[in-house]
Design a protein around this motif. Sequence first.
Motif, PDB file in Angstrom:
ATOM      1  N   LEU A 168       0.825  -1.207   0.000  1.00  0.00           N
ATOM      2  CA  LEU A 168       0.000   0.000   0.000  1.00  0.00           C
ATOM      3  C   LEU A 168       0.857   1.253   0.000  1.00  0.00           C
ATOM      4  O   LEU A 168       0.664   2.148  -0.834  1.00  0.00           O
ATOM      5  N   THR A 169       1.799   1.338   0.930  1.00  0.00           N
ATOM      6  CA  THR A 169       2.620   2.556   1.019  1.00  0.00           C
ATOM      7  C   THR A 169       3.469   2.742  -0.238  1.00  0.00           C
ATOM      8  O   THR A 169       3.602   3.870  -0.730  1.00  0.00           O
ATOM      9  N   SER A 170       4.008   1.672  -0.793  1.00  0.00           N
ATOM     10  CA  SER A 170       4.803   1.775  -2.026  1.00  0.00           C
ATOM     11  C   SER A 170       3.963   2.292  -3.187  1.00  0.00           C
ATOM     12  O   SER A 170       4.386   3.182  -3.928  1.00  0.00           O
ATOM     13  N   ASN A 171       2.770   1.730  -3.352  1.00  0.00           N
ATOM     14  CA  ASN A 171       1.899   2.160  -4.445  1.00  0.00           C
ATOM     15  C   ASN A 171       1.378   3.577  -4.238  1.00  0.00           C
ATOM     16  O   ASN A 171       1.246   4.338  -5.195  1.00  0.00           O
ATOM     17  N   PHE A 172       1.112   3.956  -3.003  1.00  0.00           N
ATOM     18  CA  PHE A 172       0.650   5.318  -2.739  1.00  0.00           C
ATOM     19  C   PHE A 172       1.757   6.333  -3.025  1.00  0.00           C
ATOM     20  O   PHE A 172       1.499   7.425  -3.526  1.00  0.00           O
ATOM     21  N   LYS A 173       3.005   5.970  -2.721  1.00  0.00           N
ATOM     22  CA  LYS A 173       4.141   6.852  -3.039  1.00  0.00           C
ATOM     23  C   LYS A 173       4.255   7.039  -4.546  1.00  0.00           C
ATOM     24  O   LYS A 173       4.480   8.147  -5.028  1.00  0.00           O
TER      25      LYS A 173
ATOM     26  N   PHE B 258       1.834   6.794  -6.709  1.00  0.00           N
ATOM     27  CA  PHE B 258       0.699   7.620  -7.115  1.00  0.00           C
ATOM     28  C   PHE B 258       0.986   9.096  -6.850  1.00  0.00           C
ATOM     29  O   PHE B 258       0.739   9.947  -7.704  1.00  0.00           O
ATOM     30  N   ALA B 259       1.535   9.407  -5.691  1.00  0.00           N
ATOM     31  CA  ALA B 259       1.852  10.798  -5.345  1.00  0.00           C
ATOM     32  C   ALA B 259       2.896  11.383  -6.293  1.00  0.00           C
ATOM     33  O   ALA B 259       2.886  12.583  -6.582  1.00  0.00           O
ATOM     34  N   GLN B 260       3.788  10.528  -6.797  1.00  0.00           N
ATOM     35  CA  GLN B 260       4.834  10.967  -7.727  1.00  0.00           C
ATOM     36  C   GLN B 260       4.378  10.894  -9.185  1.00  0.00           C
ATOM     37  O   GLN B 260       5.172  11.119 -10.095  1.00  0.00           O
ATOM     38  N   ARG B 261       3.125  10.557  -9.401  1.00  0.00           N
ATOM     39  CA  ARG B 261       2.548  10.395 -10.742  1.00  0.00           C
ATOM     40  C   ARG B 261       3.252   9.307 -11.540  1.00  0.00           C
ATOM     41  O   ARG B 261       3.400   9.406 -12.746  1.00  0.00           O
ATOM     42  N   LYS B 262       3.684   8.267 -10.855  1.00  0.00           N
ATOM     43  CA  LYS B 262       4.374   7.147 -11.502  1.00  0.00           C
ATOM     44  C   LYS B 262       3.602   5.843 -11.369  1.00  0.00           C
ATOM     45  O   LYS B 262       4.069   4.798 -11.803  1.00  0.00           O
ATOM     46  N   TYR B 263       2.439   5.892 -10.754  1.00  0.00           N
ATOM     47  CA  TYR B 263       1.659   4.674 -10.532  1.00  0.00           C
ATOM     48  C   TYR B 263       1.059   4.200 -11.844  1.00  0.00           C
ATOM     49  O   TYR B 263       0.520   4.987 -12.617  1.00  0.00           O
ATOM     50  N   GLN B 264       1.165   2.915 -12.101  1.00  0.00           N
ATOM     51  CA  GLN B 264       0.523   2.318 -13.260  1.00  0.00           C
ATOM     52  C   GLN B 264      -0.411   1.233 -12.773  1.00  0.00           C
ATOM     53  O   GLN B 264       0.014   0.304 -12.084  1.00  0.00           O
ATOM     54  N   LYS B 265      -1.647   1.388 -13.118  1.00  0.00           N
ATOM     55  CA  LYS B 265      -2.658   0.422 -12.705  1.00  0.00           C
ATOM     56  C   LYS B 265      -2.372  -0.910 -13.374  1.00  0.00           C
ATOM     57  O   LYS B 265      -2.227  -0.982 -14.589  1.00  0.00           O
ATOM     58  N   SER B 266      -2.254  -1.944 -12.565  1.00  0.00           N
ATOM     59  CA  SER B 266      -1.986  -3.266 -13.128  1.00  0.00           C
ATOM     60  C   SER B 266      -3.296  -3.909 -13.558  1.00  0.00           C
ATOM     61  O   SER B 266      -4.344  -3.663 -12.986  1.00  0.00           O
TER      62      SER B 266
END
Length: 129
Positions: A99-104, A106-114
């Motif tokens: 959770l914390t890794s994915n939220f980080k 997302f905050a950095q605009r680097k999250y990719q929905k799997s």
Amino acid sequence: EIVNWASSFLIDFSDYADESWLEKHEQEPSVILFTEKTETPLMWVGISNEFRKSSLKIAVSNNTNLAETKFNIHEFPTILMHNFSHNIIYNGPNDYQSLTSNFKLFAQRKYQKSGSKLYIHKLDDFDNY
């Protein structure tokens, strides 16, 4: 049990998400836990501590009407990652590290929905093959 006991001493830094909170933080990245519980879950309290000095806003809401009408969320609990341009239902692993890794990200605009996970059946799983 010792983790739960120690977690009970953490301060809850999460906000309560309602209509006015959403309007105030519309332009900021946020993660909202929609739940039917009236108390903030201990893991979410821990996550709020992790991000307390971050630009990412951590919130919780038991307002099922808000979840349903604003975000079309009908199952609880559900985690919503929200910013000015995206509403993403989080479907990843629900352990603290993930959770914390994915939220980080997302905050950095680097999250990719799997995508959904693909389950491959062995051939001997099929009787008539």
